[in-house]
Motif scaffolding. Structure first.
Motif, PDB file in Angstrom:
ATOM      1  N   LEU A 143       0.835  -1.196   0.000  1.00 12.97           N
ATOM      2  CA  LEU A 143       0.000   0.000   0.000  1.00 12.97           C
ATOM      3  C   LEU A 143       0.877   1.256   0.000  1.00 12.97           C
ATOM      4  O   LEU A 143       0.588   2.236  -0.700  1.00 12.97           O
ATOM      5  CB  LEU A 143      -0.911   0.009   1.228  1.00 12.97           C
ATOM      6  N   THR A 144       1.977   1.216   0.761  1.00 15.11           N
ATOM      7  CA  THR A 144       2.902   2.339   0.781  1.00 15.11           C
ATOM      8  C   THR A 144       3.503   2.579  -0.598  1.00 15.11           C
ATOM      9  O   THR A 144       3.569   3.712  -1.072  1.00 15.11           O
ATOM     10  CB  THR A 144       4.039   2.092   1.800  1.00 15.11           C
ATOM     11  N   LEU A 145       3.953   1.512  -1.255  1.00 14.59           N
ATOM     12  CA  LEU A 145       4.544   1.638  -2.581  1.00 14.59           C
ATOM     13  C   LEU A 145       3.539   2.164  -3.587  1.00 14.59           C
ATOM     14  O   LEU A 145       3.850   3.029  -4.416  1.00 14.59           O
ATOM     15  CB  LEU A 145       5.105   0.284  -3.034  1.00 14.59           C
ATOM     16  N   ASP A 146       2.303   1.643  -3.533  1.00 13.25           N
ATOM     17  CA  ASP A 146       1.261   2.098  -4.450  1.00 13.25           C
ATOM     18  C   ASP A 146       0.954   3.574  -4.229  1.00 13.25           C
ATOM     19  O   ASP A 146       0.826   4.350  -5.178  1.00 13.25           O
ATOM     20  CB  ASP A 146      -0.015   1.272  -4.273  1.00 13.25           C
ATOM     21  N   PHE A 147       0.830   3.970  -2.962  1.00  9.52           N
ATOM     22  CA  PHE A 147       0.491   5.357  -2.683  1.00  9.52           C
ATOM     23  C   PHE A 147       1.660   6.283  -3.012  1.00  9.52           C
ATOM     24  O   PHE A 147       1.446   7.446  -3.390  1.00  9.52           O
ATOM     25  CB  PHE A 147       0.061   5.562  -1.236  1.00  9.52           C
ATOM     26  N   ALA A 148       2.876   5.803  -2.878  1.00  8.39           N
ATOM     27  CA  ALA A 148       4.034   6.625  -3.238  1.00  8.39           C
ATOM     28  C   ALA A 148       3.948   7.044  -4.705  1.00  8.39           C
ATOM     29  O   ALA A 148       4.267   8.187  -5.055  1.00  8.39           O
ATOM     30  CB  ALA A 148       5.338   5.864  -2.974  1.00  8.39           C
ATOM     31  N   GLU A 149       3.483   6.131  -5.561  1.00  5.21           N
ATOM     32  CA  GLU A 149       3.333   6.468  -6.976  1.00  5.21           C
ATOM     33  C   GLU A 149       2.192   7.459  -7.187  1.00  5.21           C
ATOM     34  O   GLU A 149       2.272   8.344  -8.041  1.00  5.21           O
ATOM     35  CB  GLU A 149       3.095   5.193  -7.795  1.00  5.21           C
ATOM     36  N   VAL A 150       1.132   7.316  -6.402  1.00  4.23           N
ATOM     37  CA  VAL A 150       0.017   8.265  -6.474  1.00  4.23           C
ATOM     38  C   VAL A 150       0.491   9.650  -6.054  1.00  4.23           C
ATOM     39  O   VAL A 150       0.180  10.668  -6.695  1.00  4.23           O
ATOM     40  CB  VAL A 150      -1.147   7.801  -5.581  1.00  4.23           C
ATOM     41  N   LEU A 151       1.255   9.711  -4.962  1.00  3.93           N
ATOM     42  CA  LEU A 151       1.759  10.986  -4.463  1.00  3.93           C
ATOM     43  C   LEU A 151       2.719  11.623  -5.466  1.00  3.93           C
ATOM     44  O   LEU A 151       2.701  12.846  -5.680  1.00  3.93           O
ATOM     45  CB  LEU A 151       2.459  10.771  -3.114  1.00  3.93           C
ATOM     46  N   LEU A 152       3.518  10.799  -6.111  1.00  3.18           N
ATOM     47  CA  LEU A 152       4.445  11.305  -7.124  1.00  3.18           C
ATOM     48  C   LEU A 152       3.677  11.928  -8.286  1.00  3.18           C
ATOM     49  O   LEU A 152       4.025  13.012  -8.773  1.00  3.18           O
ATOM     50  CB  LEU A 152       5.343  10.169  -7.621  1.00  3.18           C
ATOM     51  N   HIS A 153       2.617  11.263  -8.719  1.00  2.00           N
ATOM     52  CA  HIS A 153       1.787  11.807  -9.800  1.00  2.00           C
ATOM     53  C   HIS A 153       1.120  13.114  -9.360  1.00  2.00           C
ATOM     54  O   HIS A 153       1.014  14.065 -10.147  1.00  2.00           O
ATOM     55  CB  HIS A 153       0.729  10.794 -10.225  1.00  2.00           C
ATOM     56  N   TYR A 154       0.685  13.164  -8.103  1.00  2.00           N
ATOM     57  CA  TYR A 154       0.073  14.385  -7.581  1.00  2.00           C
ATOM     58  C   TYR A 154       1.066  15.552  -7.676  1.00  2.00           C
ATOM     59  O   TYR A 154       0.720  16.648  -8.126  1.00  2.00           O
ATOM     60  CB  TYR A 154      -0.354  14.178  -6.128  1.00  2.00           C
ATOM     61  N   LEU A 155       2.291  15.308  -7.253  1.00  2.00           N
ATOM     62  CA  LEU A 155       3.307  16.354  -7.291  1.00  2.00           C
ATOM     63  C   LEU A 155       3.566  16.810  -8.724  1.00  2.00           C
ATOM     64  O   LEU A 155       3.690  18.009  -9.004  1.00  2.00           O
ATOM     65  CB  LEU A 155       4.605  15.848  -6.656  1.00  2.00           C
ATOM     66  N   GLU A 156       3.635  15.851  -9.637  1.00  4.49           N
ATOM     67  CA  GLU A 156       3.910  16.179 -11.040  1.00  4.49           C
ATOM     68  C   GLU A 156       2.797  17.019 -11.648  1.00  4.49           C
ATOM     69  O   GLU A 156       3.045  17.821 -12.562  1.00  4.49           O
ATOM     70  CB  GLU A 156       4.103  14.893 -11.849  1.00  4.49           C
ATOM     71  N   SER A 157       1.575  16.849 -11.165  1.00  3.75           N
ATOM     72  CA  SER A 157       0.438  17.585 -11.723  1.00  3.75           C
ATOM     73  C   SER A 157       0.052  18.802 -10.887  1.00  3.75           C
ATOM     74  O   SER A 157      -0.931  19.470 -11.180  1.00  3.75           O
ATOM     75  CB  SER A 157      -0.772  16.653 -11.864  1.00  3.75           C
ATOM     76  N   HIS A 158       0.828  19.100  -9.818  1.00  4.53           N
ATOM     77  CA  HIS A 158       0.546  20.265  -8.964  1.00  4.53           C
ATOM     78  C   HIS A 158       1.812  21.102  -8.765  1.00  4.53           C
ATOM     79  O   HIS A 158       2.150  21.497  -7.640  1.00  4.53           O
ATOM     80  CB  HIS A 158      -0.021  19.816  -7.613  1.00  4.53           C
ATOM     81  N   ASP A 159       2.506  21.338  -9.867  1.00  6.11           N
ATOM     82  CA  ASP A 159       3.702  22.201  -9.854  1.00  6.11           C
ATOM     83  C   ASP A 159       4.765  21.731  -8.876  1.00  6.11           C
ATOM     84  O   ASP A 159       5.518  22.534  -8.310  1.00  6.11           O
ATOM     85  CB  ASP A 159       3.318  23.653  -9.546  1.00  6.11           C
ATOM     86  N   GLY A 160       4.824  20.417  -8.646  1.00 10.29           N
ATOM     87  CA  GLY A 160       5.888  19.854  -7.822  1.00 10.29           C
ATOM     88  C   GLY A 160       5.782  20.136  -6.348  1.00 10.29           C
ATOM     89  O   GLY A 160       6.785  20.057  -5.625  1.00 10.29           O
ATOM     90  N   TYR A 161       4.567  20.433  -5.863  1.00  9.39           N
ATOM     91  CA  TYR A 161       4.431  20.816  -4.449  1.00  9.39           C
ATOM     92  C   TYR A 161       3.191  20.214  -3.809  1.00  9.39           C
ATOM     93  O   TYR A 161       2.129  20.143  -4.423  1.00  9.39           O
ATOM     94  CB  TYR A 161       4.352  22.342  -4.343  1.00  9.39           C
ATOM     95  N   CYS A 162       3.350  19.779  -2.555  1.00 13.35           N
ATOM     96  CA  CYS A 162       2.229  19.336  -1.730  1.00 13.35           C
ATOM     97  C   CYS A 162       2.411  19.947  -0.341  1.00 13.35           C
ATOM     98  O   CYS A 162       3.470  19.776   0.272  1.00 13.35           O
ATOM     99  CB  CYS A 162       2.176  17.814  -1.624  1.00 13.35           C
ATOM    100  N   PRO A 163       1.420  20.666   0.169  1.00 12.57           N
ATOM    101  CA  PRO A 163       1.565  21.355   1.456  1.00 12.57           C
ATOM    102  C   PRO A 163       1.512  20.434   2.669  1.00 12.57           C
ATOM    103  O   PRO A 163       1.795  20.875   3.784  1.00 12.57           O
ATOM    104  CB  PRO A 163       0.383  22.326   1.461  1.00 12.57           C
ATOM    105  N   LEU A 164       1.153  19.190   2.485  1.00 16.22           N
ATOM    106  CA  LEU A 164       1.033  18.263   3.606  1.00 16.22           C
ATOM    107  C   LEU A 164       2.385  17.644   3.937  1.00 16.22           C
ATOM    108  O   LEU A 164       3.061  17.101   3.065  1.00 16.22           O
ATOM    109  CB  LEU A 164       0.023  17.162   3.284  1.00 16.22           C
ATOM    110  N   GLY A 165       2.761  17.720   5.212  1.00 14.29           N
ATOM    111  CA  GLY A 165       4.039  17.168   5.643  1.00 14.29           C
ATOM    112  C   GLY A 165       3.894  16.299   6.873  1.00 14.29           C
ATOM    113  O   GLY A 165       2.790  15.915   7.259  1.00 14.29           O
ATOM    114  N   ASP A 166       5.015  16.012   7.542  1.00  8.42           N
ATOM    115  CA  ASP A 166       5.016  15.140   8.713  1.00  8.42           C
ATOM    116  C   ASP A 166       4.160  15.679   9.855  1.00  8.42           C
ATOM    117  O   ASP A 166       3.615  14.916  10.652  1.00  8.42           O
ATOM    118  CB  ASP A 166       6.454  14.936   9.208  1.00  8.42           C
ATOM    119  N   LYS A 167       4.078  17.017   9.954  1.00  7.84           N
ATOM    120  CA  LYS A 167       3.350  17.627  11.049  1.00  7.84           C
ATOM    121  C   LYS A 167       1.893  17.940  10.706  1.00  7.84           C
ATOM    122  O   LYS A 167       1.166  18.493  11.536  1.00  7.84           O
ATOM    123  CB  LYS A 167       4.061  18.903  11.493  1.00  7.84           C
ATOM    124  N   SER A 168       1.462  17.576   9.510  1.00  8.90           N
ATOM    125  CA  SER A 168       0.088  17.856   9.092  1.00  8.90           C
ATOM    126  C   SER A 168      -0.896  16.987   9.866  1.00  8.90           C
ATOM    127  O   SER A 168      -0.570  15.876  10.312  1.00  8.90           O
ATOM    128  CB  SER A 168      -0.072  17.600   7.591  1.00  8.90           C
TER     129      SER A 168
END
Length: 210
Positions: A143-168
């Motif tokens: 599940l982690t590996l699958d979601f890592a690819e989803v997150l990577l695609h999200y970054l690629e389609s959102h100008d390389g940025y996601c505001p959610l981090g470890d403290k979110s």
């Protein structure tokens, strides 16, 4: 036996002005429209094609590759909506339908959603569901590996940025991606170890290669 919403290797049996016909076995001949025919294709040659239903619900082939096939998760952008549901961009000419009953919240044009691609058991049409929990039966690592690819695609389609981090907040992560904070942090760690992202106080940033 052919697989709808998946890749199939089919033999070319006939050439016409508007494309090629492929041998679909019990389903009969399946059209591969001319715009998708690879240059130099000949009768008798096998092609790997993706099968789906066109606007008239007819079985059709394409050499385009969607962002996800049946049984996979993907982060897809809503292209438009109507009185029945939302239509998501997934890399094919025909957008992928997500009915209201399969949405967690009303999908809005221009926003992206984490969905599971499936075949409707009653209509046999391809569709998406945002209610992904019942399909997330993989091991924690998978599940982690699958979601890592989803997150990577999200970054690629959102100008390389996601505001959610470890403290979110875990609720914010769940609302945005429909995964737990634990899975999110593991996916971030996986992408970081692969040197694909950097981690900052304001979120995560995609590393853009020269």
């Amino acid at each position: 036996m052919i697989k709808l919403g998946d890749y199939n290797k089919l033999k070319v049996v006939k050439s016409v002005d508007f494309g090629l016909y492929l041998d679909g076995g019990e389903e009969g001949e399946i059209l591969l429209p001319a715009r998708y025919v690879p240059e130099g294709t000949t009768i008798g040659q096998e092609l790997e094609v993706f099968l789906y239903l066109d606007q008239d619900e007819r079985l059709v082939a394409t050499t385009e590759r969607p962002l996800a096939k049946v049984g996979e998760f993907a982060w897809l952008e809503c292209a438009w909506t109507n009185q029945y549901g939302a239509f998501l961009k997934w890399g094919l000419m025909k957008d992928l339908f997500c009915p209201f009953r399969e949405q967690k919240q009303r999908m809005e044009r221009g926003k992206s959603y984490y969905v599971y691609v499936m075949e409707d058991e009653q209509t046999h049409r391809l569709m998406a569901t945002a209610k992904v929990e019942r399909y997330q039966k993989q091991s924690g690592r998978q599940l982690t590996l699958d979601f890592a690819e989803v997150l990577l695609h999200y970054l690629e389609s959102h100008d390389g940025y996601c505001p959610l981090g470890d403290k979110s907040d875990a609720a914010d992560i769940m609302q945005q991606f429909t995964v737990s904070k634990k899975v999110y942090k593991r996916a971030v760690g996986d992408l970081y170890r692969r040197r694909l992202i950097t981690i900052h106080d304001d979120g995560i940033h995609l590393i853009v290669s020269d």
